[in-house]
Design a protein around this motif. Structure first.
Motif, PDB file in Angstrom:
ATOM      1  N   ASP A 232      46.204 -59.735  37.451  1.00  0.00           N
ATOM      2  CA  ASP A 232      45.838 -59.431  38.944  1.00  0.00           C
ATOM      3  C   ASP A 232      46.487 -58.308  39.468  1.00  0.00           C
ATOM      4  O   ASP A 232      46.186 -58.257  40.940  1.00  0.00           O
ATOM      5  N   TYR A 233      47.158 -57.395  38.837  1.00  0.00           N
ATOM      6  CA  TYR A 233      47.701 -56.415  39.791  1.00  0.00           C
ATOM      7  C   TYR A 233      46.950 -55.260  39.201  1.00  0.00           C
ATOM      8  O   TYR A 233      46.947 -55.050  37.965  1.00  0.00           O
ATOM      9  N   ILE A 234      47.077 -54.091  40.008  1.00  0.00           N
ATOM     10  CA  ILE A 234      46.688 -52.711  39.345  1.00  0.00           C
ATOM     11  C   ILE A 234      47.952 -51.992  38.966  1.00  0.00           C
ATOM     12  O   ILE A 234      48.861 -51.864  40.194  1.00  0.00           O
ATOM     13  N   ASN A 235      48.467 -51.559  38.058  1.00  0.00           N
ATOM     14  CA  ASN A 235      49.632 -50.767  37.638  1.00  0.00           C
ATOM     15  C   ASN A 235      49.500 -49.253  37.556  1.00  0.00           C
ATOM     16  O   ASN A 235      48.572 -48.886  36.761  1.00  0.00           O
ATOM     17  N   CYS A 236      50.353 -48.429  38.128  1.00  0.00           N
ATOM     18  CA  CYS A 236      50.235 -47.005  38.076  1.00  0.00           C
ATOM     19  C   CYS A 236      51.600 -46.618  37.281  1.00  0.00           C
ATOM     20  O   CYS A 236      52.735 -46.799  38.014  1.00  0.00           O
ATOM     21  N   PRO A 237      51.669 -45.875  36.307  1.00  0.00           N
ATOM     22  CA  PRO A 237      52.825 -45.512  35.475  1.00  0.00           C
ATOM     23  C   PRO A 237      53.459 -44.268  36.025  1.00  0.00           C
ATOM     24  O   PRO A 237      52.856 -43.419  36.326  1.00  0.00           O
ATOM     25  N   MET A 238      54.773 -44.197  35.920  1.00  0.00           N
ATOM     26  CA  MET A 238      55.402 -42.858  35.934  1.00  0.00           C
ATOM     27  C   MET A 238      56.509 -42.518  34.955  1.00  0.00           C
ATOM     28  O   MET A 238      57.185 -43.765  34.717  1.00  0.00           O
ATOM     29  N   ASN A 239      56.546 -41.391  34.324  1.00  0.00           N
ATOM     30  CA  ASN A 239      57.563 -41.029  33.541  1.00  0.00           C
ATOM     31  C   ASN A 239      58.809 -40.658  34.261  1.00  0.00           C
ATOM     32  O   ASN A 239      58.657 -40.670  35.658  1.00  0.00           O
ATOM     33  N   LYS A 240      59.881 -40.344  33.718  1.00  0.00           N
ATOM     34  CA  LYS A 240      61.154 -39.992  34.687  1.00  0.00           C
ATOM     35  C   LYS A 240      60.901 -38.781  35.473  1.00  0.00           C
ATOM     36  O   LYS A 240      61.287 -38.930  36.780  1.00  0.00           O
ATOM     37  N   ASP A 241      60.281 -37.815  34.932  1.00  0.00           N
ATOM     38  CA  ASP A 241      60.137 -36.756  35.958  1.00  0.00           C
ATOM     39  C   ASP A 241      59.306 -36.964  36.881  1.00  0.00           C
ATOM     40  O   ASP A 241      59.401 -36.460  38.162  1.00  0.00           O
ATOM     41  N   GLN A 242      58.130 -37.557  36.624  1.00  0.00           N
ATOM     42  CA  GLN A 242      57.334 -37.934  37.974  1.00  0.00           C
ATOM     43  C   GLN A 242      58.011 -38.751  38.962  1.00  0.00           C
ATOM     44  O   GLN A 242      57.970 -38.726  40.096  1.00  0.00           O
ATOM     45  N   TYR A 243      59.013 -39.656  38.352  1.00  0.00           N
ATOM     46  CA  TYR A 243      59.663 -40.630  39.413  1.00  0.00           C
ATOM     47  C   TYR A 243      60.574 -39.942  40.162  1.00  0.00           C
ATOM     48  O   TYR A 243      60.663 -40.147  41.478  1.00  0.00           O
ATOM     49  N   LEU A 244      61.128 -39.074  39.649  1.00  0.00           N
ATOM     50  CA  LEU A 244      62.314 -38.126  40.335  1.00  0.00           C
ATOM     51  C   LEU A 244      61.548 -37.301  41.397  1.00  0.00           C
ATOM     52  O   LEU A 244      62.090 -37.012  42.508  1.00  0.00           O
ATOM     53  N   ALA A 245      60.158 -36.731  40.973  1.00  0.00           N
ATOM     54  CA  ALA A 245      59.547 -36.013  41.992  1.00  0.00           C
ATOM     55  C   ALA A 245      59.180 -36.574  43.038  1.00  0.00           C
ATOM     56  O   ALA A 245      59.233 -36.350  44.385  1.00  0.00           O
TER      57      ALA A 245
END
Ligand SMILES: Cc1cc2nc3c(=O)[nH]c(=O)nc-3n(C[C@H](O)[C@H](O)[C@H](O)COP(=O)(O)OP(=O)(O)OC[C@H]3O[C@@H](n4cnc5c(N)ncnc54)[C@H](O)[C@@H]3O)c2cc1C
Length: 450
Positions: free
Chosen positions: A198-211
């Motif tokens: 039911d959800y659309i999920n968008c992933p992040m790695n650590k670098d992307q998350y911190l940025a």
């Protein structure tokens, strides 16, 4: 029909004025009960009806490629007072319909005062309208006075009336990159009525998350107005940037937690995940879960497009948090804007959970027409969902999810998809052509049938 009525309209704002006008033009009398000037709101400055409390713009006037421009055109065709007065008092504003605010509200007030079937009574309605008012339209807006708001809340239940909106950005589904994002519910739980996807999920790695975190922290924020400062949004509904400022992992343990989700494109368990939840029955719109925000609009587009899968996202509406009294309309109102718990009360304007000057006036127009039909015993079908008027009323009374309902402005995501697949800008034209065609059939059903 002359002399029938009256319909009592509480609130002489954009919706109340429009409703009164529609009722009077059908030969039925209306009484507008307006609390100003004796009792003021925090933002209105004048005694005029239909005062514009902030911007002087009715937004785009492009009826071919823009949903609000289309709504203007439909309202003109329905003989809207608000649109007529806006057209008469417009100021140069490129493709937008902007007005001289004092001239506009002065003109609405004078026109209503001249209309013999409308009277104005100045004074606050400080509880449920008297029982002998058989037909009532409540159009008291986002700043409905406290005693009336409390009475409505007592009648409808605690969670039925909100005093602040907390809007997360809403995105057109088709603009989400499903080569990066994917459909999945946390732990694949189908839940009641779901599918496990039911959800659309968008992933992040650590670098992307911190940025992303530092972009959120550094982005420019809109300030609360002085009278909004003591907002009770704290904790239950924190803006995403406030959560970001509380610590590196706050978001990863909050709305961006990655547990129970596996990226099918890579097989990886991600460092953080942004989830989007379906926002309308049609599935054309998704909101970013937990992303209510006070970031400035331009900053929202920039920062949220950093999310993998949303690089080319187009926003049906951006997020915000404002003082705003509105009903949980999908639960409480019927298709004719009547309160199910007390059908003599009809609602109109921003309090029904639409957002914006034009949308508020549009719900006034429809509420007025419904009230006329009730009194005259004629049937009045709402405009088809393929029109801007119809898409908006269908969304607030049925299409939106009552669990997560937040105010909405008109946008093409509310319209049923076109029968034929058209790409790009011409799709908008496809929507507007179809809308005006269907509006005409709705207005002249017998001609269409011949
Ligand atoms: C601060 C603020 C800024 C906004 N800026 C914009 C903007 O720039 N552009 C935009 O498109 N939309 C804006 N909106 C949203 C919305 O479009 C407007 O609030 C719009 O005026 C809503 O129309 P309405 O007719 O529903 O309510 P209103 O125009 O607010 O009319 C409601 C009327 O009811 C009266 N009233 C309230 N309670 C009672 C009572 N108990 N008894 C009698 N009378 C009562 C009020 O005095 C008021 O005149 C803004 C909203 C707020 C709160």
């Amino acid at each position: 029909m002359n002399g029938a009525g009256p319909v009592h309209i509480v609130g002489g704002g954009l919706a109340g004025s429009e409703a009164a006008w529609q009722i009077a033009k059908a030969g039925i009398s209306a009484v507008i009960h307006e609390m100003r000037p004796g009792h003021k709101t925090d933002v209105h400055q004048t005694d005029d009806l239909a005062e514009l409390v902030c911007s002087n713009s009715f937004r785009s006037d492009d009826a071919e490629y823009n949903a609000v421009g289309l709504l203007h055109e439909e309202m003109r065709r329905c003989r809207s007072l608000i649109l007529a007065m806006a057209d008469e008092n417009k100021v140069p504003a490129g493709g937008a319909l902007a007005v001289d605010r004092d001239a506009f509200s002065g003109a609405v007030t004078r026109t209503i005062l001249k209309e013999p079937l409308i009277s104005i009574e100045r004074g606050e309605i400080d509880g449920l309208p008297p029982e002998d008012w058989a037909s009532v339209i409540i159009a008291t807006g986002p700043l409905t006075s406290a005693p009336l708001a409390e009475a409505i809340q007592q009648l409808t239940g605690e969670d039925s009336l909100a005093f602040f909106d907390a809007i997360a950005p809403i995105i057109y589904t088709e603009s989400i990159d499903l080569d990066k994002a994917w459909f999945q519910s946390r732990y694949d739980k189908p839940g009641p009525g779901g599918t496990g996807k039911d959800y659309i999920n968008c992933p992040m790695n650590k670098d992307q998350y911190l940025a992303f975190l530092s972009a959120l922290r550094e982005a420019e924020k809109a300030e609360f107005k002085e009278w909004e400062e003591n907002t009770p949004y704290f904790e239950g509904c924190l803006p995403i940037e406030v959560m970001a400022s509380r610590g590196e992992d706050t978001l990863r343990y909050g709305p961006m937690k990655p547990v129970g989700l596996t990226n099918p494109h890579t097989g990886a368990h991600e460092y953080a995940i942004v989830q989007l939840r379906q926002d309308n029955t049609l599935g054309t719109l998704y909101n970013i879960v937990g992303f209510q925000t006070k970031l400035k609009y331009a900053e929202q587009s920039r920062v949220f497009r950093m999310i993998p899968g949303l690089e080319n996202a187009t926003f049906a509406r951006l997020g915000g948090i404002h003082r705003n009294t509105f009903l949980n309309s999908p639960r409480l109102l019927d298709a004719e804007l009547r309160l199910k718990a007390m059908p003599r009360l009809r609602f109109a304007g921003q309090i029904t959970g639409v957002e914006g000057y034009v949308e508020s006036a549009a719900m006034g127009l429809l509420a007025g027409r419904f009230a006329v039909a009730d009194i005259s015993g004629e049937s009045f079908l709402p405009p088809p969902e393929t029109t801007a008027l119809g898409a908006l009323i269908a969304h607030i009374t049925a299409g939106a999810d009552g669990d997560t309902f937040q105010p909405m402005n008109v946008n093409f995501g509310l319209f049923p998809p076109l029968e034929k697949r058209i790409k790009g800008r011409e799709r908008k034209k496809g929507y507007t052509d179809r809308a005006l065609d269907h509006l005409e059939t709705w207005q002249n059903p017998t001609v269409a049938a011949e």
